[in-house]
Design a protein around this motif. Structure first.
Motif, PDB file in Angstrom:
ATOM      1  N   LEU A 301       7.876  10.995  -6.306  1.00  0.00           N
ATOM      2  CA  LEU A 301       8.530  10.480  -5.061  1.00  0.00           C
ATOM      3  C   LEU A 301       8.001  10.978  -3.809  1.00  0.00           C
ATOM      4  CD1 LEU A 301      12.365   9.985  -5.859  1.00  0.00           C
ATOM      5  CD2 LEU A 301      10.727   8.297  -5.460  1.00  0.00           C
ATOM      6  N   SER A 302       7.206  12.075  -3.988  1.00  0.00           N
ATOM      7  CA  SER A 302       6.615  12.871  -2.897  1.00  0.00           C
ATOM      8  C   SER A 302       5.422  12.023  -2.449  1.00  0.00           C
ATOM      9  CB  SER A 302       6.180  14.142  -3.279  1.00  0.00           C
ATOM     10  OG  SER A 302       5.253  14.315  -4.325  1.00  0.00           O
ATOM     11  N   ASN A 303       5.002  11.040  -3.204  1.00  0.00           N
ATOM     12  CA  ASN A 303       3.869  10.315  -2.904  1.00  0.00           C
ATOM     13  C   ASN A 303       4.259   8.921  -2.296  1.00  0.00           C
ATOM     14  OD1 ASN A 303       1.806  12.521  -3.353  1.00  0.00           O
ATOM     15  ND2 ASN A 303       1.844  11.801  -5.619  1.00  0.00           N
ATOM     16  N   VAL A 304       5.446   8.768  -2.253  1.00  0.00           N
ATOM     17  CA  VAL A 304       6.077   7.556  -1.522  1.00  0.00           C
ATOM     18  C   VAL A 304       5.984   7.468  -0.048  1.00  0.00           C
ATOM     19  CG1 VAL A 304       7.915   6.089  -1.387  1.00  0.00           C
ATOM     20  CG2 VAL A 304       7.506   6.966  -3.475  1.00  0.00           C
ATOM     21  N   ASN A 305       5.278   6.400   0.534  1.00  0.00           N
ATOM     22  CA  ASN A 305       5.011   6.530   1.785  1.00  0.00           C
ATOM     23  C   ASN A 305       6.158   6.148   2.809  1.00  0.00           C
ATOM     24  OD1 ASN A 305       2.258   7.149   1.169  1.00  0.00           O
ATOM     25  ND2 ASN A 305       1.927   4.975   0.811  1.00  0.00           N
ATOM     26  N   LYS A 306       6.185   6.576   3.930  1.00  0.00           N
ATOM     27  CA  LYS A 306       7.157   6.186   4.784  1.00  0.00           C
ATOM     28  C   LYS A 306       7.012   5.043   5.529  1.00  0.00           C
ATOM     29  CE  LYS A 306       8.694  10.596   6.166  1.00  0.00           C
ATOM     30  NZ  LYS A 306       8.762  11.755   7.516  1.00  0.00           N
ATOM     31  N   ALA A 307       5.713   4.650   5.784  1.00  0.00           N
ATOM     32  CA  ALA A 307       5.372   3.271   6.588  1.00  0.00           C
ATOM     33  C   ALA A 307       5.400   2.091   5.569  1.00  0.00           C
ATOM     34  CB  ALA A 307       3.819   3.565   6.924  1.00  0.00           C
ATOM     35  N   PRO A 308       5.909   1.145   6.058  1.00  0.00           N
ATOM     36  CA  PRO A 308       6.026  -0.252   5.390  1.00  0.00           C
ATOM     37  C   PRO A 308       4.835  -0.590   4.550  1.00  0.00           C
ATOM     38  CG  PRO A 308       6.582  -0.388   7.706  1.00  0.00           C
ATOM     39  CD  PRO A 308       5.783   0.858   7.717  1.00  0.00           C
ATOM     40  N   ALA A 309       5.265  -1.111   3.581  1.00  0.00           N
ATOM     41  CA  ALA A 309       3.964  -1.615   2.499  1.00  0.00           C
ATOM     42  C   ALA A 309       3.631  -2.867   2.954  1.00  0.00           C
ATOM     43  CB  ALA A 309       4.336  -1.328   1.086  1.00  0.00           C
ATOM     44  N   ILE A 310       2.155  -3.527   3.020  1.00  0.00           N
ATOM     45  CA  ILE A 310       1.696  -4.682   3.130  1.00  0.00           C
ATOM     46  C   ILE A 310       1.611  -5.371   1.997  1.00  0.00           C
ATOM     47  CG2 ILE A 310      -0.056  -6.070   4.444  1.00  0.00           C
ATOM     48  CD1 ILE A 310       1.847  -4.427   6.276  1.00  0.00           C
ATOM     49  N   PHE A 311       1.940  -6.775   1.844  1.00  0.00           N
ATOM     50  CA  PHE A 311       1.976  -7.358   0.644  1.00  0.00           C
ATOM     51  C   PHE A 311       0.613  -8.149   1.007  1.00  0.00           C
ATOM     52  CE2 PHE A 311       2.221 -10.934  -2.135  1.00  0.00           C
ATOM     53  CZ  PHE A 311       2.826 -10.388  -3.274  1.00  0.00           C
ATOM     54  N   ASP A 312      -0.438  -7.861   0.116  1.00  0.00           N
ATOM     55  CA  ASP A 312      -1.704  -8.643   0.177  1.00  0.00           C
ATOM     56  C   ASP A 312      -1.941  -9.475  -1.001  1.00  0.00           C
ATOM     57  OD1 ASP A 312      -4.486  -9.315   0.390  1.00  0.00           O
ATOM     58  OD2 ASP A 312      -5.120  -7.230   1.003  1.00  0.00           O
ATOM     59  N   PHE A 313      -1.633 -10.802  -0.672  1.00  0.00           N
ATOM     60  CA  PHE A 313      -1.697 -11.788  -1.888  1.00  0.00           C
ATOM     61  C   PHE A 313      -3.219 -11.833  -2.477  1.00  0.00           C
ATOM     62  CE2 PHE A 313      -2.632 -15.933  -3.404  1.00  0.00           C
ATOM     63  CZ  PHE A 313      -1.734 -16.026  -4.409  1.00  0.00           C
ATOM     64  N   GLU A 314      -4.148 -11.575  -1.567  1.00  0.00           N
ATOM     65  CA  GLU A 314      -5.465 -11.830  -1.983  1.00  0.00           C
ATOM     66  C   GLU A 314      -5.766 -10.514  -3.046  1.00  0.00           C
ATOM     67  OE1 GLU A 314      -7.835 -14.228  -1.812  1.00  0.00           O
ATOM     68  OE2 GLU A 314      -5.925 -15.377  -0.887  1.00  0.00           O
ATOM     69  N   LYS A 315      -5.286  -9.284  -2.550  1.00  0.00           N
ATOM     70  CA  LYS A 315      -5.386  -8.220  -3.441  1.00  0.00           C
ATOM     71  C   LYS A 315      -4.888  -8.342  -4.690  1.00  0.00           C
ATOM     72  CE  LYS A 315      -5.299  -3.255  -3.691  1.00  0.00           C
ATOM     73  NZ  LYS A 315      -4.833  -2.032  -2.992  1.00  0.00           N
ATOM     74  N   LEU A 316      -3.689  -9.184  -4.765  1.00  0.00           N
ATOM     75  CA  LEU A 316      -2.958  -9.348  -6.074  1.00  0.00           C
ATOM     76  C   LEU A 316      -3.772 -10.411  -6.781  1.00  0.00           C
ATOM     77  CD1 LEU A 316      -0.775  -9.076  -7.873  1.00  0.00           C
ATOM     78  CD2 LEU A 316       0.493 -10.891  -6.652  1.00  0.00           C
ATOM     79  N   LYS A 317      -4.528 -11.275  -6.296  1.00  0.00           N
ATOM     80  CA  LYS A 317      -5.457 -12.156  -6.930  1.00  0.00           C
ATOM     81  C   LYS A 317      -6.320 -11.701  -7.522  1.00  0.00           C
ATOM     82  CE  LYS A 317      -7.457 -15.485  -4.539  1.00  0.00           C
ATOM     83  NZ  LYS A 317      -7.573 -16.907  -3.725  1.00  0.00           N
ATOM     84  N   TRP A 318      -7.284 -10.852  -6.773  1.00  0.00           N
ATOM     85  CA  TRP A 318      -8.277 -10.081  -7.187  1.00  0.00           C
ATOM     86  C   TRP A 318      -8.003  -9.276  -8.304  1.00  0.00           C
ATOM     87  CZ3 TRP A 318      -8.764  -4.495  -6.638  1.00  0.00           C
ATOM     88  CH2 TRP A 318      -9.855  -3.973  -6.860  1.00  0.00           C
TER      89      TRP A 318
END
Length: 484
Positions: A301-318
């Protein structure tokens, strides 16, 4: 011992944010050799349907999240469905009433909503406590005579500072004046989320509550209930929201948002598992591909970021494309067979099916892509080729090349080596450039100049089918020459 839970409200398909929450809980439990619990917050009787529950179970099972205790598996702290725990909630309601931490409110939910609306129209501040003060004995008597159940309101100490010690966000300070008294059981007899989840977490001995950032504002209310009942506080960790690429809340207008939609789209579970793990968490290096075992070993959990995560569909596809390329062929066949069966009545992972899959997977981003990519192996569609490909067939050298292949095909042993030797010899034998041989040949057999390697097309189609397709192409070329 670490004990965490995933406690969805099964009112529809699992949103990608809920799936990520479940995944983080799973990884944290496995990393710490703890217990991962599944319970259902299903007191919404109208929306918590069996279909929604079955859908949720199907999707988290598909993702690879196997729980140790809870719904369908049992355990020492059940029941694991809230609608089966009403007696437990009522027991602790009685304790709160007896100790002065809560009071009965003889108004129906509908009456409270109406009064609140009137207050909002006049810009007055609504208060449960003021409503209670104006409650008459006649009202209470009438309420009881009608067999109605009073709502239960938690009494909040005024101007109390509440500190949430959060593993992701650090200490977050709230003041009780920000929310004041709040309902913990509605007049319909059902507990509200903020109350029921405290009772469940306490009695199920949950050590860490890992959930979305949007629940952070609920936490001070829950802490007050924990304290009022002398329950030990769990450790909280509120993970960031998942936003769309335009940094707005991820919604249907951005495309697929539920785990089920991505599953149906043809995302492999291991690709989604890997992708979700990196939404808001990152290892200490820059790696992007991990096995489940590696993620379990590295997750903290120490490596969980405070900033919002961006869902990048193109990255998921890749990422899914990479997993398709690396997946064992027989396993990939199991994933694609339902699509092939529906489209072409392919019933098993035969040698030919595996050859087809191996030939096309280099162009697959999703498992369902196997249908359009493999279509030329199952259907003859020469008449629907593009204008560009038709012009390539009409080149003067194409007819010579196709006729030579047709006339010499029987002399070729259908192994990879022999087919490749035959194809490689064509340039020297025909004294034609490779482009003017191989493009027309691939178009004739695969109906596009782009596609798998020619030797694979030969091996999959077999001699008889190749001959028929070459004859069809030769006929088309001859007809176009005559028309000119």
């Amino acid at each position: 011992m670490v004990r965490v839970r995933y406690a969805p409200s099964p009112t529809g398909e699992i949103h990608i944010g809920n799936a990520r929450t479940a995944l983080f809980n799973y990884l944290f439990a496995r990393h710490n050799k703890g217990t991962f619990i599944l319970r259902l917050d299903d007191t919404d009787e109208k929306r918590s349907t069996k279909e929604a529950i079955d859908s949720m179970i199907r999707d988290i099972t598909w993702l690879g999240l196997d729980w140790d205790e809870g719904y369908l598996k049992g355990g020492d702290f059940g029941p694991y469905r809230q609608k089966e725990r009403l007696d437990i909630y009522n027991h602790y309601i009685d304790i709160l009433l007896q100790n002065g931490f809560a009071y009965e409110l003889y108004y129906t939910d509908e009456e409270v909503d109406s009064i609140r609306e009137e207050y909002e129209k006049t810009l007055k501040t609504f208060s449960y406590r003021k409503l209670k003060e104006n409650e008459t004995e006649e009202r209470r008597k009438s309420f009881k005579e009608k067999g109605l159940t009073p709502a239960i309101v938690f009494k909040v100490e005024e101007n109390k500072e509440i500190v949430v010690h959060d593993l992701v966000r650090g200490d977050v300070v709230f003041n009780s004046n920000e929310f004041k008294d709040f309902v913990i059981r509605r007049s319909n007899g059902l507990p509200v989320y903020n109350y029921a989840t405290v009772i469940d977490d306490a009695l199920m001995k949950i050590t860490h509550v890992i959930r979305a950032e949007e629940h952070l504002s609920n936490t001070p209310k829950q802490i007050l209930i924990f304290e009022a009942l002398n329950f030990s506080l769990p450790t909280f960790a509120h993970i960031s929201l998942i936003l769309a690429p335009d940094r707005t809340k991820l919604s249907k207008r951005h495309g697929a948002t539920s785990l089920g939609q991505f599953r149906e789209m043809g995302i492999l579970p291991e690709a989604m598992f890997n992708f979700l793990a990196l939404l808001g968490w990152s290892p200490k290096d820059n790696r992007e591909f991990f096995t489940k075992e590696e993620l379990i070993e590295l997750f903290d959990l120490s490596n969980v970021n405070k900033a919002p995560a961006i869902f990048d569909f193109e990255k998921l596809k890749w990422m899914n494309h990479k997993y398709i390329l690396d997946k064992d062929l027989k396993s990939l066949c199991s994933e694609t067979l339902p699509y092939l069966k529906d489209a072409y009545n392919v019933l098993d992972c035969s040698e030919r099916t595996l050859l087809i899959l191996d030939a096309v997977r280099g162009n697959m981003n999703f498992t369902k892509d196997v249908v359009p990519l493999s279509k030329p192996f199952f259907e003859r569609t020469l008449n629907s080729i593009s204008e560009t490909d038709l012009k390539a067939l009409q080149d003067p050298h194409a007819l010579k090349a196709l006729k030579y292949v047709l006339n010499n095909l029987d002399s070729v042993e259908f192994t990879q080596d022999d087919i490749e030797k035959f194809l490689n010899s064509l340039k020297d034998v025909l004294q034609i450039s490779g482009k003017k041989i191989y493009h027309p040949l691939r178009i004739s057999l695969f109906y596009s100049r782009n596609g798998p390697e020619l030797w694979k097309i030969f091996l999959i189609l077999g001699k008889d089918e190749i001959k028929e397709r070459l004859k069809e192409a030769i006929s088309l070329i001859s007809k176009s020459i005559q028309e000119e």
